[in-house]
Design a protein around this motif. Structure first.
Motif, short mmCIF file in Angstrom:
data_model
loop_
_atom_site.label_atom_id
_atom_site.label_comp_id
_atom_site.label_asym_id
_atom_site.label_seq_id
_atom_site.Cartn_x
_atom_site.Cartn_y
_atom_site.Cartn_z
N MET A 1 42.34 10.06 45.40
CA MET A 1 41.70 11.35 45.17
C MET A 1 42.70 12.44 45.49
O MET A 1 43.35 12.41 46.54
CB MET A 1 40.45 11.49 46.03
N LEU A 2 42.84 13.39 44.57
CA LEU A 2 43.82 14.45 44.71
C LEU A 2 43.17 15.76 45.16
O LEU A 2 41.95 15.92 45.08
CB LEU A 2 44.54 14.67 43.38
N ARG A 3 44.01 16.70 45.60
CA ARG A 3 43.51 17.98 46.10
C ARG A 3 42.69 18.73 45.06
O ARG A 3 41.78 19.47 45.41
CB ARG A 3 44.67 18.88 46.54
N ASP A 4 43.00 18.57 43.79
CA ASP A 4 42.26 19.29 42.75
C ASP A 4 40.96 18.59 42.37
O ASP A 4 40.25 19.03 41.47
CB ASP A 4 43.13 19.51 41.51
N GLY A 5 40.62 17.49 43.07
CA GLY A 5 39.39 16.78 42.81
C GLY A 5 39.53 15.63 41.82
O GLY A 5 38.57 14.89 41.60
N SER A 6 40.70 15.46 41.23
CA SER A 6 40.93 14.37 40.28
C SER A 6 40.84 13.03 41.00
O SER A 6 41.22 12.90 42.17
CB SER A 6 42.31 14.48 39.64
N LYS A 7 40.34 12.04 40.27
CA LYS A 7 40.30 10.66 40.77
C LYS A 7 41.18 9.82 39.87
O LYS A 7 40.89 9.65 38.69
CB LYS A 7 38.86 10.13 40.75
N ILE A 8 42.28 9.33 40.41
CA ILE A 8 43.25 8.54 39.65
C ILE A 8 43.17 7.10 40.16
O ILE A 8 43.19 6.86 41.36
CB ILE A 8 44.69 9.08 39.84
N ALA B 1 47.81 3.58 35.17
CA ALA B 1 46.93 4.57 35.78
C ALA B 1 46.01 5.21 34.75
O ALA B 1 46.33 5.28 33.56
CB ALA B 1 47.77 5.65 36.47
N PHE B 2 44.87 5.66 35.24
CA PHE B 2 43.95 6.44 34.41
C PHE B 2 43.17 7.37 35.31
O PHE B 2 42.99 7.12 36.50
CB PHE B 2 43.01 5.53 33.61
N LEU C 1 52.14 5.05 33.35
CA LEU C 1 52.88 5.05 34.60
C LEU C 1 52.81 6.46 35.17
O LEU C 1 53.18 7.42 34.50
CB LEU C 1 54.34 4.64 34.36
N TYR C 2 52.31 6.60 36.39
CA TYR C 2 51.97 7.92 36.91
C TYR C 2 52.55 8.10 38.30
O TYR C 2 52.40 7.24 39.16
CB TYR C 2 50.44 8.04 36.97
N ILE C 3 53.21 9.22 38.52
CA ILE C 3 53.80 9.55 39.82
C ILE C 3 52.95 10.63 40.46
O ILE C 3 52.64 11.64 39.83
CB ILE C 3 55.26 10.04 39.68
N VAL C 4 52.56 10.41 41.72
CA VAL C 4 51.74 11.37 42.45
C VAL C 4 52.54 11.86 43.65
O VAL C 4 53.03 11.05 44.46
CB VAL C 4 50.42 10.74 42.94
N ARG C 5 52.67 13.16 43.76
CA ARG C 5 53.36 13.76 44.91
C ARG C 5 52.47 13.58 46.15
O ARG C 5 51.27 13.87 46.12
CB ARG C 5 53.62 15.23 44.64
N GLU D 1 51.92 15.11 48.90
CA GLU D 1 51.17 16.23 49.47
C GLU D 1 49.87 16.52 48.71
O GLU D 1 49.01 17.24 49.21
CB GLU D 1 52.03 17.49 49.51
N ASN D 2 49.72 15.95 47.53
CA ASN D 2 48.49 16.16 46.75
C ASN D 2 47.42 15.11 47.01
O ASN D 2 46.30 15.25 46.54
CB ASN D 2 48.81 16.21 45.26
N VAL D 3 47.77 14.07 47.75
CA VAL D 3 46.82 12.99 48.02
C VAL D 3 45.89 13.38 49.16
O VAL D 3 46.34 13.76 50.24
CB VAL D 3 47.55 11.67 48.36
N VAL D 4 44.58 13.29 48.90
CA VAL D 4 43.58 13.57 49.92
C VAL D 4 43.07 12.28 50.52
O VAL D 4 42.88 12.16 51.72
CB VAL D 4 42.40 14.38 49.32
N LEU D 5 42.84 11.29 49.65
CA LEU D 5 42.23 10.04 50.06
C LEU D 5 42.75 8.93 49.16
O LEU D 5 42.95 9.15 47.97
CB LEU D 5 40.70 10.16 49.92
N MET D 6 42.94 7.75 49.73
CA MET D 6 43.41 6.63 48.93
C MET D 6 42.80 5.35 49.50
O MET D 6 42.72 5.18 50.71
CB MET D 6 44.94 6.55 49.00
N GLY D 7 42.35 4.47 48.60
CA GLY D 7 41.79 3.22 49.08
C GLY D 7 41.75 2.17 47.99
O GLY D 7 41.83 2.48 46.80
N GLU D 8 41.62 0.93 48.41
CA GLU D 8 41.58 -0.19 47.47
C GLU D 8 40.25 -0.20 46.73
O GLU D 8 39.21 0.13 47.28
CB GLU D 8 41.77 -1.51 48.22
N VAL D 9 40.30 -0.57 45.46
CA VAL D 9 39.11 -0.61 44.61
C VAL D 9 38.51 -2.01 44.63
O VAL D 9 39.21 -2.99 44.45
CB VAL D 9 39.48 -0.23 43.15
N ASP D 10 37.20 -2.07 44.87
CA ASP D 10 36.47 -3.33 44.76
C ASP D 10 35.99 -3.42 43.31
O ASP D 10 35.01 -2.80 42.92
CB ASP D 10 35.28 -3.35 45.72
#
Length: 134
Positions: free
Chosen positions: A35-42, A60-61, A77-81, A83-92
């Motif tokens: 989850m990114l600062r702008d609310g996007s879910k990648i 990525a999508f 293929l997606y690169i995320v900076r 400082e923009n990451v708010v939350l990250m976790g494994e997907v079930d």
């Protein structure tokens, strides 16, 4: 994958026990939701990261969810900076889209715009009613 010793160039006596970024090594090759600062879910498979928590996701999508509808917009293929990451976790993956209905990208974009317009209207109405608080 790296061996159990830390990568060269990391500035710490024991980066594996001190660095939160180092804990990402356990997430390599796993499907993650970011989850990114702008609310996007990648969503994508974590392939690489660096000491600044910049990450590389493969296949990525962006997942857009409006109500109980969702759509996935492919990013590749997606690169995320970091400082923009708010939350990250494994997907079930067994319950990933439980309770959601997949729709096409055009439909979800229209739904998202309608949701934003409704939210803007709500904010406008609330701001006009501020006099009631006095």
């Amino acid at each position: 994958r790296w061996p159990r010793s830390p990568p060269t160039g990391v500035m710490s006596n024991d980066p594996w026990s001190l660095s939160a970024v180092a804990s990402l090594v356990e997430e390599l090759d796993k499907k993650l939701l970011v989850m990114l600062r702008d609310g996007s879910k990648i969503l994508g498979t974590l392939r690489s990261f660096d000491q600044f928590a910049n990450i590389v996701l493969e296949n990525a999508f962006e997942r857009i969810i409006v109500g109980s509808s969702f759509s996935d917009i492919p990013l590749g293929l997606y690169i995320v900076r970091g400082e923009n990451v708010v939350l990250m976790g494994e997907v079930d993956e067994s319950i990933e889209t439980e309770g959601l209905v997949m729709v096409d990208n055009d439909e979800i974009k229209r739904a998202r715009e309608a949701e934003k317009a409704a939210e803007k209207l709500k904010d406008t109405m609330l701001s006009r009613m501020d006099f009631l608080d006095e």
